[in-house]
Design a protein around this motif. Structure first.
Motif, PDB file in Angstrom:
ATOM      1  N   THR A  96       2.734  -8.130 -15.258  1.00 34.76           N
ATOM      2  CA  THR A  96       1.897  -7.217 -16.059  1.00 34.76           C
ATOM      3  C   THR A  96       1.898  -5.744 -15.428  1.00 34.76           C
ATOM      4  O   THR A  96       1.915  -5.668 -14.023  1.00 34.76           O
ATOM      5  N   GLN A  97       1.847  -4.728 -16.127  1.00 37.35           N
ATOM      6  CA  GLN A  97       1.784  -3.174 -15.667  1.00 37.35           C
ATOM      7  C   GLN A  97       0.577  -2.618 -16.152  1.00 37.35           C
ATOM      8  O   GLN A  97       0.786  -1.993 -17.172  1.00 37.35           O
ATOM      9  N   SER A 122       0.916  -1.074  -0.018  1.00 41.23           N
ATOM     10  CA  SER A 122      -0.036  -0.146  -0.004  1.00 41.23           C
ATOM     11  C   SER A 122       0.835   1.265   0.173  1.00 41.23           C
ATOM     12  O   SER A 122       1.100   2.154   0.781  1.00 41.23           O
ATOM     13  N   GLY A 123       1.497   1.346  -1.070  1.00 42.51           N
ATOM     14  CA  GLY A 123       2.521   2.482  -1.332  1.00 42.51           C
ATOM     15  C   GLY A 123       3.390   2.086  -2.418  1.00 42.51           C
ATOM     16  O   GLY A 123       3.409   1.075  -2.660  1.00 42.51           O
ATOM     17  N   SER A 124       4.469   2.896  -2.792  1.00 40.09           N
ATOM     18  CA  SER A 124       5.249   2.785  -3.830  1.00 40.09           C
ATOM     19  C   SER A 124       6.698   2.207  -3.320  1.00 40.09           C
ATOM     20  O   SER A 124       7.124   2.261  -2.229  1.00 40.09           O
ATOM     21  N   VAL A 125       7.387   1.405  -4.565  1.00 38.57           N
ATOM     22  CA  VAL A 125       8.548   0.739  -4.294  1.00 38.57           C
ATOM     23  C   VAL A 125       9.445   1.017  -5.464  1.00 38.57           C
ATOM     24  O   VAL A 125       8.673   1.166  -6.645  1.00 38.57           O
ATOM     25  N   MET A 159       1.482   0.530 -11.683  1.00 43.68           N
ATOM     26  CA  MET A 159       0.963  -0.416 -10.979  1.00 43.68           C
ATOM     27  C   MET A 159       1.406  -1.901 -11.616  1.00 43.68           C
ATOM     28  O   MET A 159       1.326  -2.291 -12.940  1.00 43.68           O
ATOM     29  N   THR A 160       1.893  -2.726 -10.581  1.00 51.52           N
ATOM     30  CA  THR A 160       2.881  -3.746 -11.135  1.00 51.52           C
ATOM     31  C   THR A 160       2.060  -4.908 -10.488  1.00 51.52           C
ATOM     32  O   THR A 160       1.876  -5.228  -9.120  1.00 51.52           O
ATOM     33  N   ALA A 175       0.999  -7.065  -5.788  1.00 47.71           N
ATOM     34  CA  ALA A 175       0.754  -5.961  -6.472  1.00 47.71           C
ATOM     35  C   ALA A 175       1.334  -4.772  -5.935  1.00 47.71           C
ATOM     36  O   ALA A 175       1.346  -4.628  -4.435  1.00 47.71           O
ATOM     37  N   ALA A 176       1.954  -3.959  -6.439  1.00 52.07           N
ATOM     38  CA  ALA A 176       2.888  -2.812  -5.982  1.00 52.07           C
ATOM     39  C   ALA A 176       2.979  -1.782  -6.978  1.00 52.07           C
ATOM     40  O   ALA A 176       3.004  -2.177  -8.302  1.00 52.07           O
ATOM     41  N   ILE A 177       2.962  -0.558  -6.458  1.00 52.27           N
ATOM     42  CA  ILE A 177       3.208   0.437  -7.398  1.00 52.27           C
ATOM     43  C   ILE A 177       4.701   0.690  -7.705  1.00 52.27           C
ATOM     44  O   ILE A 177       5.504   0.956  -6.516  1.00 52.27           O
ATOM     45  N   VAL A 178       5.257   0.666  -8.635  1.00 55.11           N
ATOM     46  CA  VAL A 178       6.682   0.421  -8.826  1.00 55.11           C
ATOM     47  C   VAL A 178       7.217   1.762  -9.833  1.00 55.11           C
ATOM     48  O   VAL A 178       6.629   1.842 -10.687  1.00 55.11           O
ATOM     49  N   GLY A 179       8.341   2.209  -9.476  1.00 53.80           N
ATOM     50  CA  GLY A 179       8.936   3.096 -10.389  1.00 53.80           C
ATOM     51  C   GLY A 179       9.418   4.216  -9.602  1.00 53.80           C
ATOM     52  O   GLY A 179       9.443   4.309  -8.390  1.00 53.80           O
ATOM     53  N   LEU A 180       9.850   5.335 -10.387  1.00 55.13           N
ATOM     54  CA  LEU A 180      10.463   6.499  -9.836  1.00 55.13           C
ATOM     55  C   LEU A 180       9.368   7.615 -10.470  1.00 55.13           C
ATOM     56  O   LEU A 180       9.123   7.461 -11.358  1.00 55.13           O
TER      57      LEU A 180
END
Length: 236
Positions: free
Chosen positions: A215-216, A170-173, A202-203, A191-196
């Motif tokens: 999948t994204q 529940s947050g990004s990495v 959403m990954t 499920a994770a929010i991934v990137g900069l």
């Protein structure tokens, strides 16, 4: 069988009307089509999971700070995700009643409450003891009996006993934590929010034996979860 959708737009209750507008104007247009998810958003009172100082923001399309100012909440990651992100995540994961869920980053407990309505049980980890206490109280008031909140650092502490059918960050990495993938059941999803910034995705990673399919499906952004590794800065 699909549940009938709530018709709260016809009520004189301003809170119910605001919730209805959130669902119809923010969430449904963001490709959230599962009628059971939409009905669940009516049932679980988001405003009851929002700190009293920010209750007027409960149905707005923003991250809500759980401690301090909005800027502090985003900087520290101590905030509720925007409603459309929570709803789309729930829509896409399609959690089943027999499944066991691990959440990293309890926050207010709202996402844990939504997941608990869909799953057999939810274990949620929160690094800040005060937030964990508040989330437990919120879940108890909401009558949620199958969600447990544990004080732990999901990036550093020994991971809880698995395996899990669903893991939600529940947050990004910056990147998908490989240690968490090892905790997935066969057929399980992470499920994770991934990137900069400014673009994150959403990954969703699904396990098939020893193979992992990624999948994204959509772009978004959210504050960082505390403790997870960041990429090394460029060196010239």
């Amino acid at each position: 069988m699909n549940m009938p959708l709530n018709t709260s737009a016809n009520t004189n209750d301003p809170i119910a009307h605001a919730r209805y507008n959130m669902i119809e104007q923010q969430i449904r247009p963001w490709n959230v089509s599962d009628p059971e998810v939409l009905e669940l958003l009516h049932q679980v009172r988001r405003e009851d999971f929002v700190p009293a100082a920010h209750r007027s923001l409960a149905f707005m399309d923003i991250e809500i700070p759980l401690r301090g100012t909005p800027e502090e909440g985003v900087r520290t990651g101590q905030c509720m995700l925007a409603p459309r992100v929570e709803a789309r995540l729930l829509n896409d994961l399609q959690v089943k009643k027999h499944e066991r869920v691990l959440e990293i980053g309890t926050g207010s407990g709202y996402m844990a409450a939504l997941l608990a309505h869909r799953a057999k049980e939810v274990l949620s980890l929160e690094i800040v003891p005060e937030l964990a206490d508040a989330a437990r109280a919120n879940l108890q008031r909401a009558g949620i009996g199958n969600a447990t909140v544990r004080v732990a650092d999901g990036s550093q502490d020994p991971l809880p006993e698995g395996p899990f059918d669903v893991i939600v960050l529940s947050g990004s990495v910056a990147e998908v934590p490989q240690a968490l993938l090892a905790k997935l059941n066969d057929g399980g999803r992470l499920a994770a929010i991934v990137g900069l910034d400014p673009i994150m995705r959403m990954t969703i990673v699904q396990r098939h034996g020893n193979r992992f399919e990624t999948t994204q499906p959509w772009d978004t952004s959210s504050p960082r979860l505390t403790g997870f590794a960041e990429p090394s800065p460029f060196k010239f």
